[in-house]
Design an enzyme around this catalytic site. Structure first.
Site, PDB file in Angstrom:
ATOM      1  CG  ASP A 188       3.217   5.247  -6.492  1.00 49.84           C
ATOM      2  OD1 ASP A 188       3.900   4.359  -7.014  1.00 49.84           O
ATOM      3  OD2 ASP A 188       3.182   5.436  -5.259  1.00 49.84           O
ATOM      4  CB  THR A 222       0.981   2.092  -0.047  1.00 54.54           C
ATOM      5  OG1 THR A 222      -0.350   2.585  -0.170  1.00 54.54           O
ATOM      6  CG2 THR A 222       1.862   2.794  -1.062  1.00 54.54           C
ATOM      7  N   GLY A 253       5.034   4.595   1.862  1.00 59.48           N
ATOM      8  CA  GLY A 253       4.492   4.141   3.130  1.00 59.48           C
ATOM      9  C   GLY A 253       4.166   5.227   4.127  1.00 59.48           C
ATOM     10  N   GLY A 266       1.863   7.536   3.637  1.00 64.89           N
ATOM     11  CA  GLY A 266       0.431   7.809   3.565  1.00 64.89           C
ATOM     12  C   GLY A 266       0.029   8.883   2.581  1.00 64.89           C
ATOM     13  CE  LYS A 267       4.474   9.375  -2.375  1.00 65.89           C
ATOM     14  NZ  LYS A 267       4.951   8.215  -1.594  1.00 65.89           N
ATOM     15  CB  THR A 268      -1.803   6.915  -1.960  1.00 63.17           C
ATOM     16  OG1 THR A 268      -0.672   6.810  -2.827  1.00 63.17           O
ATOM     17  CG2 THR A 268      -3.056   6.500  -2.727  1.00 63.17           C
ATOM     18  CB  SER A 269      -4.305   7.407   2.682  1.00 61.98           C
ATOM     19  OG  SER A 269      -4.056   6.034   2.455  1.00 61.98           O
TER      20      SER A 269
END
Length: 608
Positions: free
Chosen positions: A49, A506, A22, A24-27
């Site tokens: 992930d 996420t 949560g 924001g690492k994917t974004s």
């Protein structure tokens, strides 16, 4: 390339984004990959992930194969499936010994390969090829990883390789030996991968956090753990900071701003020397190229919308869940979810609400990052508080094993056993034993447990399952009655599992994955709690109004597809610490109707 963001300036070939769920690492990983590709580089974006939503971000199906992103020249992506990787890994290790070794040995190896340690190792096994196989990755200038390898995984790979004979001779009281069995052929490849991670000319780790004291403490621990094993090329990226321009005439926004700035001022000393970037909170969902393109840019203040875009959301509040739980008189209540979603605070709120009703309650945590004493900041007559100390429990377990199993070994065997007992999984077994002792109290009182972040929780449950299977084997056809911890967790009359999440894409996907994992273990979650919701309160900040509107689709997904029951907890002006604030958090003080809303129905059971 040169960038006004330090973490992308003169970027090395490998970039790893790590942090709690949560944050924001994917974004940020996706936005970074797009920016590198836009600069003319050939880029491979890799997600490890289990709840990966990289495909959703770009609007295409990706999966476990390298897939070109049509809208971005020079960018391809790959989603590693940890469960599929774990099964392939098990097959590779067990296949050659089946029919060669005695069935009892093969079954023992399979048992040791059933846990989450194996899944971590298998995922690492998948992407070591991306770090070392020049044929597979020769065409790429940069490889961007969403979710870096943990210090836990790397420490496993640094253990000695002389385990197979140790296992076959029955000397081990194995914790991590199963996942490491048969790795000798891969050890040179793993060493090359670990060397690549530790080389600052080739690799950079970006620690992603939010401007919250608990999250910054957690990322400081990650920094120190990775630094201790040689991964020193680290950058800090603090994401989602509320701009000061949003605080005008909005008490909630002002309180959030002050809280975040205070957390940044008192950042852990371990982080103060790291190159640091700060990214402001955005009003939009980070899906699609347009959103990704704006994520890393400096934000312009939003204009005030003409109409009130804050939705009027109705849902059950936390007190309704407490009322249902209290009717049982006793039982185990477990709060699960990713780190950073507020499990510690909600566990404390539930515990004080039950205790205020005159019910005996034991509040405990297995999360080393939790601080229940600070959260409670007070006491109630019917409430006892404890914390499972992983270090103390591990040392107790280590000494017990050395005094029993170790006493029968020769010097080389004892040395291997001592090495195994220094591995990370030893801690999980020790914590599980303490966990088992505590949950027995739930037969006569309420035990409210704040669990460690999800990966550790599932490891703990794997240990619980292994214990259950071992007891069942030992009992055989005996009619003697026994109850294992797993049987208690699977019995809805004894255990209520509450999944905690945020109303963001996420965290909801990760919570759904957790629910699926629990169901595979025969554990049906009792309720979901959506925490820190902007849609559950009133705001005037244009940015917060837009975020409140964006939350509706995630709340509806929980209500319509995932949860049999759920509660909505608002984002609060003041940190909910101290007994009175916790009671308010668990009470009926928000002015939120319990009448179902057409926008957000109270929910029905979905398949998840």
């Amino acid at each position: 390339m040169n960038s006004d963001r330090k973490f992308l300036d003169q970027a090395p070939r490998f970039l790893f984004f790590t942090g709690k769920g949560g944050v924001g690492k994917t974004s940020i990983g996706c936005a970074s990959a797009v920016q590198l590709a836009d600069a003319g580089k050939q880029v491979l974006l890799v997600s490890t992930d289990p709840a990966s939503n990289v495909g959703q971000v770009f609007g295409i199906d990706i999966g476990n194969k390298i897939t070109a992103i049509p809208a971005v020249s020079g960018l391809a992506a790959l989603e590693i499936d940890p469960q599929a990787a774990a099964q392939a890994y098990r097959d590779r290790i067990v296949g050659p010994v089946r029919g060669v070794l005695p069935d009892s040995i093969v079954k023992g190896i399979e048992e040791q390969l059933s846990g989450a340690c194996t899944t971590e190792i298998a995922a690492f096994d998948e992407f070591t090829a991306l770090l070392t196989d020049s044929v597979l990755t020769a065409d790429y200038d940069h490889i961007v990883f969403d979710t870096a390898p943990t210090g836990h995984t790397i420490r496993l790979l640094q253990l000695p390789g002389a385990w197979s004979g140790f296992l076959e001779q029955g000397k081990g009281d194995a914790s991590c030996l199963g996942p490491l069995a048969g790795l000798e052929k891969q050890r040179s490849q793993y060493k090359a991968a670990v060397d690549a991670l530790a080389d600052p000319q080739r690799s950079r780790l970006i620690l992603v956090a939010r401007a919250q004291q608990s999250t910054l403490r957690e990322v400081a621990r990650t920094h120190e753990e990775l630094n201790a094993i040689g991964l020193s090329q680290q950058y800090l990226l603090i994401n989602g900071i509320l701009p000061e321009s949003e605080t005008a005439q909005d008490r909630l926004a002002s309180a959030i701003y002050r809280r975040e700035q205070n957390a940044l001022i008192h950042m852990p000393a371990a982080l103060s020397g790291l190159p640091t970037d700060r990214i402001e909170l955005k009003p939009f969902n980070l899906v699609g190229l347009m959103a990704l393109g704006q994520l890393l840019r400096r934000s312009e203040p939003l204009s005030m919308p003409d109409n009130d875009v804050t939705p009027a959301t109705s849902a059950a509040n936390l007190s309704s869940l407490v009322d249902e739980i209290a009717t049982d008189g006793h039982g185990l209540v477990m709060l699960m979810g990713k780190g950073g979603v507020g499990k510690t605070t909600l566990a404390a709120a539930l515990a004080v609400a039950l205790a205020r009703r005159g019910l005996p309650v034991h509040l405990t945590t297995s999360d080393p990052a939790a601080n229940l004493t600070d959260t409670l900041n007070g006491a109630l007559p019917d409430l006892t508080v404890s914390k499972i100390d992983p270090h103390a429990e591990t040392e107790r377990y280590r000494q017990h094993v050395l005094a029993t199993k170790g006493a029968k070994l020769d010097a080389p065997g004892r040395a291997l056993l001592e090495e195994d007992l220094r591995s990370p999984c030893t801690e999980e077994i020790a914590v599980f034993q303490a966990f088992s002792r505590i949950i027995r109290e739930a037969g006569r009182k309420f035990v409210v447990m704040d669990t460690a972040p999800t990966g550790h929780t599932l490891l703990l449950l794997d240990a619980t399952g292994a214990y259950h299977r071992e007891v069942s084997r030992q009992m055989g056809d005996s009619q003697q009655h026994f109850t294992t911890p797993m049987m208690q967790l699977q019995d809805p009359r004894q255990t209520k599992v509450l999944i905690v999440t945020l109303a963001e894409t996420t965290p909801v996907l990760e919570a759904a994955q957790l629910q699926n994992d629990l169901r595979r273990a025969g554990i049906e979650p009792w309720a979901w709690v959506i925490n820190n919701s902007v849609a559950a309160t009133t705001v005037h900040s244009p940015l917060l109004r837009q975020r409140a509107a964006n939350e509706l689709s995630e709340i509806a997904a929980v209500a319509n597809h995932y949860a049999s029951r759920y509660a909505l907890v608002p984002l609060l002006q003041d940190e909910p610490t101290g007994v009175e604030r916790l009671l308010a958090l668990a009470g009926d003080h928000w002015g939120i109707s319990k009448t179902p809303s057409p926008l957000v129905p109270t929910g029905h059971k979905g398949e998840g």
